[in-house]
Write an enzyme that holds these catalytic residues in place. Structure first.
Site, PDB file in Angstrom:
ATOM      1  N   GLU A   1     -13.168  85.996  29.791  1.00  0.00           N
ATOM      2  CA  GLU A   1     -13.823  87.221  29.299  1.00  0.00           C
ATOM      3  C   GLU A   1     -12.871  88.404  29.114  1.00  0.00           C
ATOM      4  OE1 GLU A   1     -17.110  87.966  31.946  1.00  0.00           O
ATOM      5  OE2 GLU A   1     -18.083  86.068  31.471  1.00  0.00           O
TER       6      GLU A   1
ATOM      7  N   GLU B   1     -20.583  76.806  29.733  1.00  0.00           N
ATOM      8  CA  GLU B   1     -21.574  77.373  30.672  1.00  0.00           C
ATOM      9  C   GLU B   1     -22.980  77.387  30.074  1.00  0.00           C
ATOM     10  OE1 GLU B   1     -20.284  81.096  32.400  1.00  0.00           O
ATOM     11  OE2 GLU B   1     -18.182  80.478  32.421  1.00  0.00           O
TER      12      GLU B   1
END
Ligand code: XIL
Length: 359
Positions: free
Chosen positions: A152, A269
């Site tokens: 991220e 995910e």
């Protein structure tokens, strides 16, 4: 209380899997036949303490990623102290059940250790980063399929040139911290695939498009600078509320561009938030499954996609339970298995998407 039967004897009858489902092959087999991995994020210590959970995990998955225990907060709680016991348990679980293990994650702005802010300066930040990576990624050198080295690092909303997120590492080292991290990871574990992982890339809207562009720029730049980078992970935390913003061709185009850089792709995910659907379980499971199938059949058209991991395996244990609770209080149903480990329509959607890929 947890059943005490042996792993094999307990499958699938004690798992409560019905006659029809018994004929269905577990996702790990479906994946293997397509030369892929199917896996999920494993929560510790639940995997150690809940035997039924552990049994289903081993039955369905040929890949596992620790949900939390490799994050700095857990694995490196003090400057000179590392905690590997949870990871050691998960690693031996993988070995016992013939599963590959992913590492998640060496560098992230969340779940950092509390000491970091106190100790880190511009002068020592690079050394701290490299030491952390050397120690953590070195622990299972040669045994990890791939690492989410940096997680991220892009957030265009932060307004920084290049789309970088203003993380503590960015503030101290600038965007170069990403290259430093990958180089240190390669040194620590030359055999592990090194992955950049991010979210918010799933839709055909302005938000996703801007982020896709920034991520592609980052990945391309790393390639040009000869930074050791082997793969890209797209988290794919999906939400039925945004279903109409999903376009298969837009996802294929983005992943195709990533693949053209010579990178492997991981869906890292996957889960589907069901808040926008009615409480009725059948309708809800149908809506969730439909999104799983639409997303995965588009993603799996891109041959570079080599693994699909859901963020959790059973609705019994999901990080979304509190985050995305339903107004009625009804339990959320974002994952392939329900709370009683029954295979849901989402499970079948994953199987169909992988099967549809061809041998
Ligand atoms: C989540 C875990 O599932 C939670 O248990 C924890 O409290 C917070 O982190 N993106 C990621 C994951 O890369 O590490 C996050 O995991 C979910 C979002």
């Amino acid at each position: 209380m947890i059943e005490r039967r042996s792993f094999l004897a307990a499958l699938p009858a004690a798992a409560g899997i019905g006659a029809a489902a018994q004929a269905e092959r577990p996702l790990r087999e479906v994946a293997a036949q397509r030369g892929m991995w199917f896996g999920a994020a494993a929560s510790w210590p639940l995997l150690r303490d809940d035997e039924v959970y552990a049994r289903h995990f081993a039955a369905e998955c040929n890949m596992l990623v620790p949900e939390n225990v490799l994050k700095m907060q857990v694995v490196h709680p003090e400057p000179e102290r590392y905690v590997f016991i949870p990871w050691d348990f998960l690693a031996s679980f993988c070995q016992k059940h013939g599963m590959k293990m992913r590492g998640h994650t060496l560098v992230w702005h969340q779940q950092m250790a509390p000491w970091f802010q106190r100790v880190a300066t511009r002068e020592n930040a690079r050394r701290l980063l490299e030491e952390h990576i050397r120690t953590v990624a070195g622990h299972y050198r040669g045994k990890i399929e791939s690492w989410d080295v940096v997680n991220e690092a892009i957030d265009v909303k932060d307004g920084v040139a290049g789309g970088y997120r203003k993380t503590p590492w960015f503030e101290l080292l600038g965007s170069e911290y990403i290259d430093f991290a990958f180089r240190a990871a390669r040194e620590a574990d030359p055999e592990a695939g090194l992955v950049y992982n991010d979210y918010g890339l799933d839709y055909a809207d302005e938000g996703s498009a801007a982020k896709q562009e920034a991520v592609l720029r980052l990945l391309r730049g790393m390639r040009e600078r000869k930074v050791p980078l082997d793969g890209f992970g797209t988290q794919a935390h999906l939400n039925v509320a945004s279903r109409e913003k999903f376009r298969p061709e837009a996802l294929r185009k983005f992943l195709g561009e990533v693949a053209a850089l010579g990178l492997k792709i991981y869906v890292t995910e996957l889960d589907v938030i069901d808040q926008a659907l009615p409480d009725d379980v059948e309708a809800r499971d149908h809506g969730v499954a439909e999104f799983y199938e639409a997303y995965l059949s588009a993603a799996l058209d891109v041959k570079a996609v080599t693994a699909v991991l859901t963020w959790g395996l059973t609705d019994r244990y999901t990080w979304l339970a509190r985050r995305n609770a339903r107004p009625s209080g009804a339990p959320i149903r974002p994952l392939p298995l329900d709370r009683e480990y029954q295979r849901k329509p989402a499970w079948r959607a994953i199987a169909r998407a992988m099967e549809g890929r061809g041998a």
